[in-house]
Design an enzyme around this catalytic site. Structure first.
Site, mmCIF file in Angstrom:
data_model
loop_
_atom_site.group_PDB
_atom_site.id
_atom_site.type_symbol
_atom_site.label_atom_id
_atom_site.label_comp_id
_atom_site.label_asym_id
_atom_site.label_seq_id
_atom_site.Cartn_x
_atom_site.Cartn_y
_atom_site.Cartn_z
ATOM 1 N N ASP A 186 4.211 -2.947 31.948
ATOM 2 C CA ASP A 186 5.401 -2.353 31.316
ATOM 3 C C ASP A 186 6.415 -3.262 31.322
ATOM 4 O O ASP A 186 6.849 -4.158 32.153
ATOM 5 C CB ASP A 186 5.598 -0.986 31.802
ATOM 6 C CG ASP A 186 4.633 0.175 31.369
ATOM 7 O OD1 ASP A 186 3.952 -0.212 30.339
ATOM 8 O OD2 ASP A 186 4.567 1.169 32.076
ATOM 9 N N LYS A 212 7.778 -0.975 26.489
ATOM 10 C CA LYS A 212 8.305 -0.114 25.626
ATOM 11 C C LYS A 212 10.011 0.108 25.903
ATOM 12 O O LYS A 212 9.915 0.313 27.052
ATOM 13 C CB LYS A 212 7.510 1.191 25.444
ATOM 14 C CG LYS A 212 6.031 1.314 24.749
ATOM 15 C CD LYS A 212 5.588 2.588 24.952
ATOM 16 C CE LYS A 212 4.044 2.645 24.186
ATOM 17 N NZ LYS A 212 4.646 2.353 22.771
ATOM 18 N N MET A 244 14.219 8.879 32.023
ATOM 19 C CA MET A 244 14.843 8.454 30.660
ATOM 20 C C MET A 244 15.865 9.211 29.774
ATOM 21 O O MET A 244 15.507 9.728 28.862
ATOM 22 C CB MET A 244 13.699 8.024 29.628
ATOM 23 C CG MET A 244 12.686 6.957 30.293
ATOM 24 S SD MET A 244 11.227 6.625 29.490
ATOM 25 C CE MET A 244 10.271 8.280 29.931
#
Length: 464
Positions: A248, A270, A383
């Site tokens: 990641d 991402k 997030m």
């Protein structure tokens, strides 16, 4: 890194040392382990140095150093223990083209001699660039204890066998053979003597030649919140044996450094609300490499089972007939709450905690905000930076106290961790002012311990 570590070939080459006292003796004891041609320049060499000359181990020039004495020398040591004399001999040696080291003078040295763990031909060098010699000695002592004394013997026998082992194909099959030898069969055979070790090598080679190729496999590994010391032992082993690491964007460079040097590293990052590799492309990367026989580590930030789209990747492996397993990691919520000295649950306050993601806005909108708005509730919101105003609006709309503590932790567990302690009323404004650039986790209902204690004291005073 100011000093690049290398191993210099000294067999048959000149090394010159100026000095004849304790500093010279310390360096010579190390240099005598090499096959260099040693020259010592000293008007009054110590008795040990004279004895080494008598044994034919080195040559002594019984005078002060002169121009040309370091001609063709690859290394030069200034060990006269006199600053002026050391500076003079260094200037002469550099004029002759040698790399120079002044004992106990890092600033004037062109190279340094590290602390060494000697299991010849296995050599471990430890350097701190002069910053912490005591630490280097401690690391050396730890390694001396961990590395078996017979390791050098195994390495010498293995070196003589390398050409025969070349019959195995390059890559994993050859690595598996040597791994079995050095960490399993070899040490056991060594207890019976070197002849038994050589017999074991022959038997082991035949076994690996007959063995079928190892099938590809995928390990879904949680890399934790970023601190490499929070990586599990199982995760370290997976990285050490991986052929391919698909990671990641948020994986810290320190953790990526732990992967096997020969492993293929693929960034499948991402970014929330930004450019991303499509999930279908990630799935294909994983399954294609595993189908080709690779040991694949799919490295995910935090814990792979928490907001990591793990099920989609497992389904892709299952559909492709690829085997897999999961290595749990420390999720960011655990690291974040530890960073503010709190716990996610507390008797008398909350018996449950909610994990939410601000990235999935549809699921976010459908959340049970009314329950979360009750006093004492706690949530870890992943997030959630860009959804701060949405979070504030939903909670206040459902009755949450605007004074409810909220803490945002950026880069939890890392050296650059930042903590923003605020309230639900101030959350969007304080986040905007903080200008957080790294990954952040929002803890709703929790303040850092010191701030929480102050709030509780104030509440008690108002109640009295």
């Amino acid at each position: 890194m100011q000093h690049f570590p290398i191993f210099v070939a000294l067999a048959g080459r000149r090394v010159v040392l100026s000095g004849g006292g304790e500093a010279a003796l310390a360096k010579l004891r190390l240099l005598l382990k090499t096959e260099a041609h040693l020259t010592v320049i000293s008007p009054d060499p110590a008795p040990e140095i004279t004895a080494w000359e008598a044994a034919g181990k080195l040559r002594i020039l019984r005078r002060r150093m002169e121009p040309g004495d370091a001609t063709c020398a690859v290394l030069f040591y200034a060990a006269d223990e006199d600053a002026a004399e050391d500076a003079r001999t260094v200037a002469l040696a550099r004029a002759d083209g040698a790399l120079t080291n002044t004992v106990d003078n890092l600033a004037d040295s062109q190279f340094i001699t590290p602390a060494i763990v000697d299991r010849d031909p296995v050599t471990v060098a430890i350097g701190t660039e002069g910053a912490a010699p005591v630490l280097a000695r401690r690391i050396k002592a730890d390694l001396e204890e961990r590395l078996p004394t017979g390791l050098g013997t195994l390495a010498r026998i293995g070196k003589s066998f390398r050409k025969m082992a070349d019959i195995l194909p390059m890559g994993r099959k050859r690595r598996d053979f040597w791994s079995d030898f050095y960490f399993d069969h070899g040490p056991r055979a060594l207890t019976a003597g070197e002849d038994q070790v050589r017999e074991t090598l022959d038997e082991l080679l035949n076994t690996h030649l007959r063995a079928e190729d190892r099938q590809g496999h995928v390990a879904f590994v949680g890399a934790g919140p970023g601190d490499p010391e929070l990586l599990t032992l199982k995760a370290r082993r997976a990285l050490d044996t991986a052929d391919v690491v698909i990671h990641d964007r948020l994986i810290s460079p320190e953790i990526l450094e732990l992967a096997r040097r020969e492993a293929l590293m693929i960034d499948a990052g991402k970014e929330g609300f930004g450019p991303s590799m499509a999930q279908d492309d990630i799935n294909r990367l994983i399954t294609d490499h595993a189908a080709g026989g690779a040991q694949v580590v799919r490295l995910k930030s935090g814990d792979a089972t928490v907001f990591g789209r793990l099920d989609e990747e497992i389904d892709a492996c299952t559909d492709a007939g690829v085997t897999w397993h999961i290595v749990p990691g420390i999720t960011s919520a655990s690291a974040a709450v530890a960073g503010i000295g709190q716990s996610l649950t507390r008797r008398g306050r909350n018996a449950s905690v909610r994990f939410l993601t601000g990235h999935d806005m549809k699921g976010f909108a459908d959340h049970d905000w009314k329950t979360l708005a009750r006093p004492g509730e706690v949530a870890a919101i992943y997030m959630g930076k860009k959804a701060a105003r949405f979070i504030q609006g939903r909670l206040i709309m459902h009755g949450a106290d605007p004074a409810t503590p909220v803490t945002v932790i950026e880069n939890a567990s890392r050296a650059d961790q930042r903590i923003v302690a605020t309230t639900l009323a101030q959350l969007p404004a304080d986040l905007s002012d903080a200008k957080l650039g790294g990954p952040a986790l929002t803890l709703f209902g929790l303040a850092p311990r010191a701030a929480q204690s102050a709030l509780e004291s104030l509440d008690q005073q108002e109640f009295a």
